[in-house]
Design a protein around this motif. Structure first.
Motif, PDB file in Angstrom:
ATOM      1  N   THR A  72     -52.766  15.957  31.792  1.00 34.99           N
ATOM      2  CA  THR A  72     -53.158  15.932  33.198  1.00 34.99           C
ATOM      3  C   THR A  72     -52.643  17.178  33.932  1.00 34.99           C
ATOM      4  OG1 THR A  72     -51.239  14.660  33.990  1.00 34.99           O
ATOM      5  CG2 THR A  72     -53.070  13.416  33.047  1.00 34.99           C
ATOM      6  N   ILE A  73     -52.369  17.040  35.212  1.00 36.72           N
ATOM      7  CA  ILE A  73     -52.005  18.190  36.044  1.00 36.72           C
ATOM      8  C   ILE A  73     -50.513  18.159  36.376  1.00 36.72           C
ATOM      9  CG2 ILE A  73     -54.286  18.559  36.967  1.00 36.72           C
ATOM     10  CD1 ILE A  73     -53.604  16.870  39.344  1.00 36.72           C
ATOM     11  N   HIS A  74     -50.042  19.258  36.929  1.00 34.02           N
ATOM     12  CA  HIS A  74     -48.619  19.507  37.079  1.00 34.02           C
ATOM     13  C   HIS A  74     -47.926  18.416  37.903  1.00 34.02           C
ATOM     14  CE1 HIS A  74     -45.497  22.996  37.550  1.00 34.02           C
ATOM     15  NE2 HIS A  74     -45.068  22.010  36.786  1.00 34.02           N
ATOM     16  N   GLY A  75     -47.029  17.686  37.260  1.00 29.02           N
ATOM     17  CA  GLY A  75     -46.200  16.716  37.944  1.00 29.02           C
ATOM     18  C   GLY A  75     -46.847  15.378  38.225  1.00 29.02           C
ATOM     19  N   ARG A  76     -48.154  15.250  37.922  1.00 30.23           N
ATOM     20  CA  ARG A  76     -48.874  14.034  38.325  1.00 30.23           C
ATOM     21  C   ARG A  76     -49.100  13.044  37.195  1.00 30.23           C
ATOM     22  NH1 ARG A  76     -48.309  18.192  41.927  1.00 30.23           N
ATOM     23  NH2 ARG A  76     -49.006  17.551  43.994  1.00 30.23           N
ATOM     24  N   ALA A  77     -48.493  13.275  36.034  1.00 35.40           N
ATOM     25  CA  ALA A  77     -48.683  12.346  34.917  1.00 35.40           C
ATOM     26  C   ALA A  77     -48.313  10.912  35.284  1.00 35.40           C
ATOM     27  CB  ALA A  77     -47.892  12.817  33.701  1.00 35.40           C
ATOM     28  N   PRO A  78     -47.228  10.654  36.058  1.00 34.87           N
ATOM     29  CA  PRO A  78     -46.918   9.268  36.416  1.00 34.87           C
ATOM     30  C   PRO A  78     -48.032   8.582  37.191  1.00 34.87           C
ATOM     31  CG  PRO A  78     -45.004  10.665  36.790  1.00 34.87           C
ATOM     32  CD  PRO A  78     -46.153  11.582  36.498  1.00 34.87           C
ATOM     33  N   ASP A  90     -53.073  -4.020  28.965  1.00 39.83           N
ATOM     34  CA  ASP A  90     -52.770  -4.250  27.553  1.00 39.83           C
ATOM     35  C   ASP A  90     -52.461  -2.963  26.795  1.00 39.83           C
ATOM     36  OD1 ASP A  90     -53.093  -6.991  27.736  1.00 39.83           O
ATOM     37  OD2 ASP A  90     -55.241  -6.894  27.325  1.00 39.83           O
ATOM     38  N   LEU A  91     -52.739  -1.811  27.403  1.00 40.52           N
ATOM     39  CA  LEU A  91     -52.487  -0.540  26.724  1.00 40.52           C
ATOM     40  C   LEU A  91     -50.991  -0.229  26.684  1.00 40.52           C
ATOM     41  CD1 LEU A  91     -55.362   1.682  28.177  1.00 40.52           C
ATOM     42  CD2 LEU A  91     -55.210   0.701  25.881  1.00 40.52           C
ATOM     43  N   ASP A  92     -50.580   0.405  25.604  1.00 37.18           N
ATOM     44  CA  ASP A  92     -49.194   0.832  25.413  1.00 37.18           C
ATOM     45  C   ASP A  92     -49.094   2.284  25.859  1.00 37.18           C
ATOM     46  OD1 ASP A  92     -46.553   0.909  24.646  1.00 37.18           O
ATOM     47  OD2 ASP A  92     -46.960   1.066  22.502  1.00 37.18           O
ATOM     48  N   ILE A  93     -48.433   2.536  26.984  1.00 42.67           N
ATOM     49  CA  ILE A  93     -48.426   3.858  27.625  1.00 42.67           C
ATOM     50  C   ILE A  93     -47.126   4.601  27.328  1.00 42.67           C
ATOM     51  CG2 ILE A  93     -48.738   5.131  29.769  1.00 42.67           C
ATOM     52  CD1 ILE A  93     -51.123   3.390  29.145  1.00 42.67           C
ATOM     53  N   TRP A  94     -47.264   5.846  26.866  1.00 48.36           N
ATOM     54  CA  TRP A  94     -46.131   6.759  26.697  1.00 48.36           C
ATOM     55  C   TRP A  94     -46.370   7.953  27.623  1.00 48.36           C
ATOM     56  CZ3 TRP A  94     -42.179   6.063  22.875  1.00 48.36           C
ATOM     57  CH2 TRP A  94     -42.374   4.969  22.038  1.00 48.36           C
ATOM     58  N   LEU A  95     -45.427   8.199  28.515  1.00 44.11           N
ATOM     59  CA  LEU A  95     -45.534   9.316  29.452  1.00 44.11           C
ATOM     60  C   LEU A  95     -44.612  10.440  28.986  1.00 44.11           C
ATOM     61  CD1 LEU A  95     -45.618   8.971  33.313  1.00 44.11           C
ATOM     62  CD2 LEU A  95     -44.460  10.883  32.214  1.00 44.11           C
ATOM     63  N   ILE A  96     -45.171  11.631  28.828  1.00 44.33           N
ATOM     64  CA  ILE A  96     -44.412  12.798  28.352  1.00 44.33           C
ATOM     65  C   ILE A  96     -44.295  13.807  29.480  1.00 44.33           C
ATOM     66  CG2 ILE A  96     -44.231  14.567  26.574  1.00 44.33           C
ATOM     67  CD1 ILE A  96     -44.281  11.714  25.471  1.00 44.33           C
ATOM     68  N   THR A  97     -43.071  14.218  29.785  1.00 41.31           N
ATOM     69  CA  THR A  97     -42.870  15.209  30.833  1.00 41.31           C
ATOM     70  C   THR A  97     -41.662  16.070  30.473  1.00 41.31           C
ATOM     71  OG1 THR A  97     -42.639  15.497  33.238  1.00 41.31           O
ATOM     72  CG2 THR A  97     -41.393  13.695  32.234  1.00 41.31           C
ATOM     73  N   GLY A  98     -41.385  17.050  31.308  1.00 43.93           N
ATOM     74  CA  GLY A  98     -40.246  17.934  31.085  1.00 43.93           C
ATOM     75  C   GLY A  98     -39.394  18.033  32.334  1.00 43.93           C
ATOM     76  N   ASP A  99     -38.291  18.777  32.246  1.00 50.45           N
ATOM     77  CA  ASP A  99     -37.405  18.883  33.400  1.00 50.45           C
ATOM     78  C   ASP A  99     -38.072  19.600  34.564  1.00 50.45           C
ATOM     79  OD1 ASP A  99     -36.927  20.783  31.158  1.00 50.45           O
ATOM     80  OD2 ASP A  99     -35.815  21.922  32.655  1.00 50.45           O
ATOM     81  N   GLY A 100     -38.952  20.559  34.277  1.00 46.37           N
ATOM     82  CA  GLY A 100     -39.671  21.237  35.351  1.00 46.37           C
ATOM     83  C   GLY A 100     -40.817  20.398  35.877  1.00 46.37           C
ATOM     84  N   ASP A 101     -41.635  19.890  34.978  1.00 46.17           N
ATOM     85  CA  ASP A 101     -42.794  19.088  35.347  1.00 46.17           C
ATOM     86  C   ASP A 101     -42.384  17.802  36.053  1.00 46.17           C
ATOM     87  OD1 ASP A 101     -45.736  18.410  35.006  1.00 46.17           O
ATOM     88  OD2 ASP A 101     -44.868  16.778  33.838  1.00 46.17           O
ATOM     89  N   GLY A 102     -41.375  17.122  35.540  1.00 43.69           N
ATOM     90  CA  GLY A 102     -41.023  15.804  36.051  1.00 43.69           C
ATOM     91  C   GLY A 102     -40.063  15.807  37.221  1.00 43.69           C
ATOM     92  N   LEU A 103     -39.236  16.844  37.373  1.00 43.95           N
ATOM     93  CA  LEU A 103     -38.195  16.823  38.396  1.00 43.95           C
ATOM     94  C   LEU A 103     -38.398  17.849  39.501  1.00 43.95           C
ATOM     95  CD1 LEU A 103     -35.054  16.278  36.144  1.00 43.95           C
ATOM     96  CD2 LEU A 103     -36.197  14.602  37.598  1.00 43.95           C
ATOM     97  N   SER A 104     -39.394  18.709  39.348  1.00 46.16           N
ATOM     98  CA  SER A 104     -39.684  19.667  40.411  1.00 46.16           C
ATOM     99  C   SER A 104     -40.893  19.168  41.197  1.00 46.16           C
ATOM    100  CB  SER A 104     -39.940  21.060  39.818  1.00 46.16           C
ATOM    101  OG  SER A 104     -40.138  22.008  40.847  1.00 46.16           O
ATOM    102  N   ILE A 105     -42.074  19.676  40.882  1.00 46.23           N
ATOM    103  CA  ILE A 105     -43.267  19.231  41.611  1.00 46.23           C
ATOM    104  C   ILE A 105     -43.559  17.755  41.362  1.00 46.23           C
ATOM    105  CG2 ILE A 105     -44.873  19.867  39.766  1.00 46.23           C
ATOM    106  CD1 ILE A 105     -46.792  20.851  41.973  1.00 46.23           C
ATOM    107  N   GLY A 106     -43.110  17.230  40.219  1.00 46.29           N
ATOM    108  CA  GLY A 106     -43.390  15.834  39.892  1.00 46.29           C
ATOM    109  C   GLY A 106     -42.283  14.863  40.242  1.00 46.29           C
ATOM    110  N   GLY A 107     -41.231  15.319  40.909  1.00 47.37           N
ATOM    111  CA  GLY A 107     -40.117  14.433  41.210  1.00 47.37           C
ATOM    112  C   GLY A 107     -40.521  13.224  42.028  1.00 47.37           C
TER     113      GLY A 107
END
Length: 348
Positions: A72-78, A90-107
């Motif tokens: 997806t797009i920067h920081g918006r995976a959640p 019923d789907l089994d969801i795994w969310l993958i992010t990084g320290d920049g993606d998840g805690l900066s624009i995606g915080g």
């Protein structure tokens, strides 16, 4: 995770035909293999599994797992992952992010998926740098980190991903290391948890932040600095071969941890604390321990399930529609309606 019918798969069933494109020696390779080896042990079904990622080196992950995936797009995976879960719980969801993606624009988005407690596994790869965009400092970079964006050294105080997760209301918080043999155990515990399970994974960026975690994460010689936590087990670390067995003792006067020596394996006599993964205050204390003076807490730090967001949404919808006609066609035909007739050539 969800209650699901387990199927038999192998590591090969989870490998794609895509060329894995990370830098040689990147810690992401080890994490990928750990996940591909763990999924068969969980009895996971590729047809019922979705990997969702944002932007960054870690976010190439969905290409390399033979399942459904969204890059997806920067920081918006959640936000995407939440929508997928609500559309098909019923789907089994795994969310993958990084320290920049998840805690900066995606915080902001990461905070809300945690506080809502949406049922999914969230893996945050922390390499303390922006790897994809050529080595700028990230929200988790240490003070004085020199990078293209901080040539004189960063003056920022770094974010603590696990403290962020706990502060956002996460009900499961774990930590692992990319090359550790214990990482699959943390992934299994996260998958068994009902709700948002947050796992920080220390990941070595071989190009822009090489060996930054070596004090506690290098494959050999760092065991003395690793505290692997397990519910109901004493907080012990080290070994007789690496300087002696030690443990963490809780000082009741200062309400703080102390490092104590364990003689002849008698951890009770040393007053070593037994880990209670359901104790939120202990979890906060553990993730805030200063490394060096204390070892790095790893494993399952906190695990105390609570009702999930999607379960509440489903229940609310059921109450709202009880005894009512839920046909969309009937709904559209209710009330004041009219029929438009004529042709395009008729005067307006």
């Amino acid at each position: 995770m969800n209650e699901m019918t387990k199927i038999e798969t192998t590591l090969k069933d989870w490998e794609t035909d895509q060329e894995v494109r990370w830098c040689p020696g990147c810690g992401d390779y080890a994490i990928l293999k750990a996940v591909q080896r763990t999924l068969p042990q969980l009895g996971a079904d590729p047809k019922n599994t979705v990997f969702v990622s944002g932007i960054g080196c870690s976010s190439r992950f969905p290409y390399y797992i033979e399942s459904y995936g969204f890059h997806t797009i920067h920081g918006r995976a959640p936000a995407f992952a939440t929508g997928i879960k609500l559309a098909n719980p019923d789907l089994d969801i795994w969310l993958i992010t990084g320290d920049g993606d998840g805690l900066s624009i995606g915080g902001n988005h990461l905070m809300h998926v945690l506080r809502r407690n949406v049922n999914m596994q969230i893996m945050l790869f922390n390499n303390e740098i922006y790897g994809l965009t050529k080595g700028q400092y990230s929200p988790t970079s240490r003070e004085h980190t020199r990078s293209p964006s901080t040539p004189l050294g960063s003056v920022d105080h770094p974010a603590n991903p696990c403290a962020f997760a706990l502060g956002s209301g996460a009900r499961f918080v774990g930590r692992g290391i990319d090359v550790s043999k214990h990482l699959p155990d943390v992934l299994k515990a996260a998958h068994a948890h009902q709700g948002a399970a947050f796992i920080e994974i220390f990941q070595n960026c071989i190009v822009y932040n090489k060996d930054v975690f070596d004090d506690f994460a290098k494959p050999k010689g760092a065991e003395q600095q690793q505290l692997w936590l397990a519910h109901g087990e004493p907080m012990l670390f080290g070994s007789e071969k690496t300087g002696g067995v030690k443990g963490l003792k809780l000082n009741p006067q200062s309400l703080s941890f102390e490092v104590v020596d364990v003689v002849d394996g008698d951890w009770q006599a040393a007053g070593v604390q037994v880990h209670d993964a359901t104790n939120r205050m202990i979890a906060h204390m553990l993730v805030e321990l200063p490394f060096g003076e204390f070892p790095m807490p790893l494993g399952v730090i906190y695990d105390d399930p609570a009702p999930t967001y999607e379960a509440a949404v489903i229940e609310e919808k059921a109450r709202a529609s009880e005894g009512k006609d839920t046909s969309l066609a009937h709904l559209l035909a209710k009330g004041q309606t009219w029929t438009v007739s004529g042709t395009a050539s008729d005067p307006v």
